[in-house]
Design an enzyme around this catalytic site. Sequence first.
Site, PDB file in Angstrom:
ATOM      1  N   LYS A 175      22.233 -39.110 -30.858  1.00 25.30           N
ATOM      2  CA  LYS A 175      22.753 -39.923 -29.759  1.00 25.30           C
ATOM      3  C   LYS A 175      23.042 -41.340 -30.233  1.00 25.30           C
ATOM      4  CE  LYS A 175      18.990 -38.901 -27.698  1.00 25.30           C
ATOM      5  NZ  LYS A 175      17.829 -38.702 -26.786  1.00 25.30           N
ATOM      6  N   THR A 207      19.031 -46.974 -17.120  1.00 27.61           N
ATOM      7  CA  THR A 207      19.179 -45.855 -18.056  1.00 27.61           C
ATOM      8  C   THR A 207      17.830 -45.284 -18.476  1.00 27.61           C
ATOM      9  OG1 THR A 207      19.257 -47.432 -19.900  1.00 27.61           O
ATOM     10  CG2 THR A 207      21.374 -46.697 -18.972  1.00 27.61           C
ATOM     11  N   GLY A 209      14.988 -42.895 -18.997  1.00 30.81           N
ATOM     12  CA  GLY A 209      14.852 -41.441 -18.961  1.00 30.81           C
ATOM     13  C   GLY A 209      16.084 -40.674 -19.378  1.00 30.81           C
ATOM     14  N   THR A 210      17.084 -41.342 -19.926  1.00 30.10           N
ATOM     15  CA  THR A 210      18.303 -40.621 -20.301  1.00 30.10           C
ATOM     16  C   THR A 210      18.032 -39.575 -21.387  1.00 30.10           C
ATOM     17  OG1 THR A 210      18.817 -42.476 -21.770  1.00 30.10           O
ATOM     18  CG2 THR A 210      19.960 -42.399 -19.651  1.00 30.10           C
ATOM     19  N   GLY A 211      17.166 -39.906 -22.354  1.00 29.29           N
ATOM     20  CA  GLY A 211      16.886 -38.956 -23.428  1.00 29.29           C
ATOM     21  C   GLY A 211      16.167 -37.717 -22.937  1.00 29.29           C
ATOM     22  N   CYS A 212      15.128 -37.929 -22.113  1.00 27.20           N
ATOM     23  CA  CYS A 212      14.401 -36.788 -21.532  1.00 27.20           C
ATOM     24  C   CYS A 212      15.349 -35.926 -20.701  1.00 27.20           C
ATOM     25  CB  CYS A 212      13.273 -37.290 -20.635  1.00 27.20           C
ATOM     26  SG  CYS A 212      12.095 -38.394 -21.424  1.00 27.20           S
TER      27      CYS A 212
END
Length: 271
Positions: A175, A207, A209-212
């Site tokens: 990412k 933004t 928690g975008t990865g989870c």
Amino acid sequence: MKGRVLIVAGSDSGGGAGIQADLKAVTALGAFAATAITALTAQNTLGVHGVMAVPVPFIRQQIRVVLEDIGADAIKTGMLHDSATIEAVCEEIAARARGVPLVADPVMVAKGGHRLLAPEAVETLKRRLLPLAAVITPNLPEAEVLAGMEIPDLAAMRRAAEMLLTLGVPAVLLKGGHLPGPTVTDLLATEAGIEALEGPRIATRHTHGTGCTLASAIAAGLAQGMALRAAVLRARAYVRAAIAAAPGIGHGHGPLDHAVTVDPERLAGLG
């Protein structure tokens, strides 16, 4: 509802990341989510204020009882804070869910800067977790640690993605949101090559928690029988829509609108 996802990760009391985001994302995409919680965090949009580890035997028990009864069509891992936890989770997955696609999000540091993975556990993660994964989803700081190199630009991203493939994982979604510029580029790397997935940057501080959310959305797609690329494309579209619709909650990095796919108006008058 189609597809069963077992999520092994930490809890976020603020509801924006971790298990809470995972549950919301999987549900929003029409799959069923079960959980094994690895740690509790006292957390809000301003940062992580405390962490309490769940005892390893209880982590094992959570995984075991879910897989023995409910089962899983995909597994997603998030915060695995130390070597003992990583070893236990990998042993349970290898023994009870071999062949089930695993989406491994190598969570290391919270958005506010709090470390969520012990430094000495990095090698354990590389040695034990990555070879079990169908795909890993590192951001650039995580990829720098895993690949052992700086990633200042897109060319370095490509080199890092190629290097991460040598760690025994068949696919990497690297990412690129930490790089500056109006366009965000993620790289989907497999043995077949590297594909750049681009989109305009959404100007917002919300933004958290975008990865989870992205990793769980991918896991939902795999659980539903989607091919990896299709699952990744749908997950990215979902996360972008959830960022764009963020409710503006909190004084720091606020959560996404995980319910962006839900239309409560459909239920009006049905009660």
